[in-house]
Structure formats: structure tokens, C-alpha cells
Design a protein around this motif. Sequence first.
Motif, mmCIF file in Angstrom:
data_model
loop_
_atom_site.group_PDB
_atom_site.id
_atom_site.type_symbol
_atom_site.label_atom_id
_atom_site.label_comp_id
_atom_site.label_asym_id
_atom_site.label_seq_id
_atom_site.Cartn_x
_atom_site.Cartn_y
_atom_site.Cartn_z
ATOM 1 N N LEU A 97 0.829 -1.212 0.000
ATOM 2 C CA LEU A 97 0.000 0.000 0.000
ATOM 3 C C LEU A 97 0.864 1.264 0.000
ATOM 4 O O LEU A 97 0.538 2.254 -0.642
ATOM 5 C CB LEU A 97 -0.918 0.025 1.226
ATOM 6 N N LEU A 98 1.976 1.193 0.718
ATOM 7 C CA LEU A 98 2.815 2.388 0.844
ATOM 8 C C LEU A 98 3.681 2.605 -0.385
ATOM 9 O O LEU A 98 3.924 3.741 -0.789
ATOM 10 C CB LEU A 98 3.692 2.292 2.100
ATOM 11 N N ASP A 99 4.179 1.529 -0.970
ATOM 12 C CA ASP A 99 5.035 1.688 -2.152
ATOM 13 C C ASP A 99 4.881 0.495 -3.098
ATOM 14 O O ASP A 99 5.707 -0.431 -3.098
ATOM 15 C CB ASP A 99 6.502 1.857 -1.740
ATOM 16 N N PRO A 100 3.828 0.533 -3.936
ATOM 17 C CA PRO A 100 3.606 -0.594 -4.854
ATOM 18 C C PRO A 100 4.738 -0.792 -5.854
ATOM 19 O O PRO A 100 4.854 -1.879 -6.424
ATOM 20 C CB PRO A 100 2.286 -0.240 -5.560
ATOM 21 N N SER A 101 5.582 0.230 -6.029
ATOM 22 C CA SER A 101 6.673 0.076 -7.000
ATOM 23 C C SER A 101 7.714 -0.938 -6.509
ATOM 24 O O SER A 101 8.573 -1.367 -7.270
ATOM 25 C CB SER A 101 7.341 1.420 -7.280
ATOM 26 N N LEU A 102 7.622 -1.346 -5.246
ATOM 27 C CA LEU A 102 8.547 -2.369 -4.732
ATOM 28 C C LEU A 102 8.127 -3.769 -5.157
ATOM 29 O O LEU A 102 8.843 -4.741 -4.902
ATOM 30 C CB LEU A 102 8.585 -2.328 -3.196
ATOM 31 N N PHE A 103 6.956 -3.908 -5.767
ATOM 32 C CA PHE A 103 6.369 -5.235 -6.038
ATOM 33 C C PHE A 103 6.061 -5.408 -7.523
ATOM 34 O O PHE A 103 5.761 -4.443 -8.219
ATOM 35 C CB PHE A 103 5.073 -5.400 -5.235
ATOM 36 N N LEU A 104 6.093 -6.668 -7.972
ATOM 37 C CA LEU A 104 5.697 -7.010 -9.342
ATOM 38 C C LEU A 104 4.691 -8.150 -9.291
ATOM 39 O O LEU A 104 4.780 -9.029 -8.414
ATOM 40 C CB LEU A 104 6.910 -7.505 -10.147
ATOM 41 N N GLY A 105 3.749 -8.154 -10.237
ATOM 42 C CA GLY A 105 2.780 -9.239 -10.273
ATOM 43 C C GLY A 105 2.068 -9.295 -11.601
ATOM 44 O O GLY A 105 2.468 -8.638 -12.564
ATOM 45 N N ARG A 106 1.012 -10.088 -11.638
ATOM 46 C CA ARG A 106 0.261 -10.278 -12.883
ATOM 47 C C ARG A 106 -1.227 -10.398 -12.544
ATOM 48 O O ARG A 106 -1.592 -10.967 -11.511
ATOM 49 C CB ARG A 106 0.741 -11.583 -13.530
ATOM 50 N N ARG A 107 -2.061 -9.878 -13.447
ATOM 51 C CA ARG A 107 -3.509 -9.989 -13.260
ATOM 52 C C ARG A 107 -3.967 -11.352 -13.771
ATOM 53 O O ARG A 107 -3.736 -11.688 -14.945
ATOM 54 C CB ARG A 107 -4.207 -8.835 -13.984
ATOM 55 N N VAL A 108 -4.590 -12.118 -12.894
ATOM 56 C CA VAL A 108 -4.885 -13.529 -13.197
ATOM 57 C C VAL A 108 -6.254 -13.926 -12.643
ATOM 58 O O VAL A 108 -6.874 -13.171 -11.898
ATOM 59 C CB VAL A 108 -3.833 -14.466 -12.542
ATOM 60 N N ASN A 109 -6.674 -15.133 -12.984
ATOM 61 C CA ASN A 109 -7.838 -15.738 -12.331
ATOM 62 C C ASN A 109 -7.349 -16.683 -11.232
ATOM 63 O O ASN A 109 -6.401 -17.450 -11.430
ATOM 64 C CB ASN A 109 -8.697 -16.520 -13.324
ATOM 65 N N VAL A 110 -8.022 -16.613 -10.090
ATOM 66 C CA VAL A 110 -7.687 -17.502 -8.973
ATOM 67 C C VAL A 110 -8.972 -18.130 -8.441
ATOM 68 O O VAL A 110 -9.975 -17.440 -8.246
ATOM 69 C CB VAL A 110 -7.003 -16.738 -7.815
ATOM 70 N N VAL A 111 -8.935 -19.437 -8.217
ATOM 71 C CA VAL A 111 -10.038 -20.146 -7.578
ATOM 72 C C VAL A 111 -9.441 -20.926 -6.414
ATOM 73 O O VAL A 111 -8.334 -21.472 -6.524
ATOM 74 C CB VAL A 111 -10.726 -21.122 -8.563
ATOM 75 N N VAL A 112 -10.170 -20.982 -5.308
ATOM 76 C CA VAL A 112 -9.690 -21.729 -4.144
ATOM 77 C C VAL A 112 -10.344 -23.114 -4.131
ATOM 78 O O VAL A 112 -11.576 -23.230 -4.294
ATOM 79 C CB VAL A 112 -10.018 -20.993 -2.828
ATOM 80 N N GLU A 113 -9.558 -24.149 -3.918
ATOM 81 C CA GLU A 113 -10.099 -25.505 -3.813
ATOM 82 C C GLU A 113 -10.817 -25.660 -2.459
ATOM 83 O O GLU A 113 -10.199 -25.477 -1.410
ATOM 84 C CB GLU A 113 -8.948 -26.521 -3.938
ATOM 85 N N THR A 114 -12.101 -25.956 -2.526
ATOM 86 C CA THR A 114 -12.866 -26.109 -1.278
ATOM 87 C C THR A 114 -13.451 -27.508 -1.119
ATOM 88 O O THR A 114 -14.109 -27.797 -0.116
ATOM 89 C CB THR A 114 -14.043 -25.105 -1.226
ATOM 90 N N GLN A 115 -13.262 -28.383 -2.108
ATOM 91 C CA GLN A 115 -13.908 -29.702 -2.094
ATOM 92 C C GLN A 115 -12.963 -30.825 -1.677
ATOM 93 O O GLN A 115 -13.299 -31.650 -0.831
ATOM 94 C CB GLN A 115 -14.423 -30.047 -3.512
ATOM 95 N N SER A 116 -11.796 -30.851 -2.289
ATOM 96 C CA SER A 116 -10.894 -31.997 -2.126
ATOM 97 C C SER A 116 -10.222 -32.000 -0.759
ATOM 98 O O SER A 116 -9.705 -30.971 -0.311
ATOM 99 C CB SER A 116 -9.816 -31.930 -3.204
ATOM 100 N N GLU A 117 -10.230 -33.133 -0.085
ATOM 101 C CA GLU A 117 -9.506 -33.209 1.191
ATOM 102 C C GLU A 117 -8.014 -33.105 0.966
ATOM 103 O O GLU A 117 -7.282 -32.529 1.752
ATOM 104 C CB GLU A 117 -9.809 -34.546 1.871
#
Length: 318
Positions: free
Chosen positions: A255-275
Motif C-alpha cells: 500500500l505504501l510503495d507498490p513500486s517495490l512489487f511485481l505481479g500479474r492480473r490472473v484468475n484464482v479459484v480456491v479448492e474447497t472440495q478436495s480433502e
Amino acid sequence: MQHQLDKRTIIVDTDPGQDDAIALLFALAAADRLEVRAITVVAGNVPVDRAARNALVVRDWADCPEIPVYAGCPRPLVRDLTTAESVHGKSGLDGVHLHEPHAGLAAGHAVDFLINALRSSPEGSITLCLIGPSTNFAAALIQAPDVARRIREIVMMGGCYFTRGNVTPVAEFNVYVDPHAANLVFQSGIPLTVLPLDVTHKALTTPVRIEKFRQLGNRCGSAIAQILTSYGRHDIENFGVEGGPLHDPCVIGYLLDPSLFLGRRVNVVVETQSELTLGETVVDWNGLTKRAINAFWINDIDADGFYSLLTKTVARLP
Ligand code: BDR
Ligand code: CA
């Protein structure tokens, strides 16, 4: 992604937790850029009453009695609570003396506070920092879906993709503890930035970095140095990393300095079914599924820049 570096109003939802405590100090120290509206506490690293006590202690260290602390959900939405006392110690804040808090919790439940605070805020105005399991916010969203539009951005620590899990081979702790809540956050349509283990495992403590906190000569610098001296043993022994990963402070650093970070815009799904793979964050890094983008997934950090920002910011605290 466009980053606006204006002053943000934030709510920090947390389960302190050694790295949570440092994230809270980081946020409270950055008062010129972050207005901390409240701290809401959730069960995670330790049970919620202990986590809430720890949040009050940290608030005292920073001398910010005006910032309310609300206790929230004592367990995840569906599953039983898993804690991380093996990492953070029985108190949740191993390594440092914990005094009796100078003042108590704010009246009311964290979920009610979230709903009321969001409903009384302008659209797109609040940044929500989720640095524990997402239970409190998911409960607020289930009860009052209209609050979503009041949020400017959620910035969460959770998940892993390039780095393996820290609680199961595939799952990171915050998402594993409440995968149903985390998935609600990912599928909420609210602008979401994620600081997963992929990046936090590049923000490691070193003896030199810890010493710099001690040398600040203030109470909070000394508390951080004491915490970090005990922090990280679990990760160093179990994951072969060279220091303690400062997970949650990465949210505030971003939040204070986003220029310190790199990333990518993606789709994310969380696995909630499989043990077997419960809580895995399935990141479509290469856009194979054509599922809609729902997160900005950070995977790199200028670690020296981050530690230097953290150290110089907490230097302002008592
Ligand atoms: C996350 O889990 C907790 O133990 C830490 O506080 C952090 O939020 C890292 O996996
Ligand atoms: Ca945490």
C-alpha cells in the motif's frame, strides 16, 4: 495497473500473530498515508480472544488508543479452527513481553462493525487489509452483500502458486484455515491484490535486518527485533528458507510503495472440495482457462527496499 498513492482509509483484519503485529505497527506508523479506521480480529494463528488481546497490546506499543479493536469470528465458516501456535508460540507473540492491555476491546462484533462502517462510507472508499483467515469479511459479505461496493480494494496476504504450501504441500495457512471464506473473497468481484507465499518468501529476515530494528532505539523497534529473533525458526527448519518470511507486513508495504512489487492480473479459484488439496489457490498464470481475471497476484519484491521502508517507517513510533 494504475497505482494511486493518495492517503487511504484502511481496516486491518488480523489474527496476531508475530508478523501480524509487525504489519499493525507498520500501518499505525504510516499515519501520513494510511488512516487506520479500525482493527478487526479473527481466529487464526491463535484463538480469537488471544489474538484480540495481542492486538490491544500492539496498539499500546504504538500509543494509538483512539483506534478501535473489535473481536470477530471464533472459528471459520465451515471447518474447525486450525491454529499456528507452533509458528507464533502459545501467546501468539512469542519472544516479547506482553503487558496487560491499557484498554479493552470496542463494544460489538467485528462483523457488525464491518457492515456498519462500510455502509456508512462512500462507494469505493475503504481499503480492506486481510492478513488472517478471511472469515470476518466473508461473514459480512454473506450478511450484507451491498457492502462490496463501498470497498476500494482488498489487499490480502494468502495463498501460494510458485511456492509450495506452508501448512499442507499445496495450501498456505490463511486460505487453508478458511478456504470457503477465501474463495468468497476471490469470487466477490471486488478489486483484489494478493501477496502470497510466492512473494513473502522473498522478504526474509536476516541478522542485519533485525539489528536495524534494534538500533532504532524506540520501544516498537525493540519489540520488532525481539519478535523477529524468535520468529522464523519454524520456516527455517521446515522450508529450508534462510530467514523468517515477513508475510503480513508485505500488505502494508504494498500500500505504501507498490513500486517495490511485481505481479500479474490472473484468475484464482480456491479448492474447497478436495480433502487432499483443500485450500490450494489455483492460479491461472498463463490464462489457460479463459476464466475472468479476479486478482492482481504479486510474485516479486525488492526486499531491500521493503525492509528499508519498514525500518524507516516504524522509526516514527514510540
Ligand atoms: C500467514 O499465516 C500466518 O501464520 C501469518 O500470520 C500469515 O498471515 C502466512 O501463511
Ligand atoms: Ca496473519
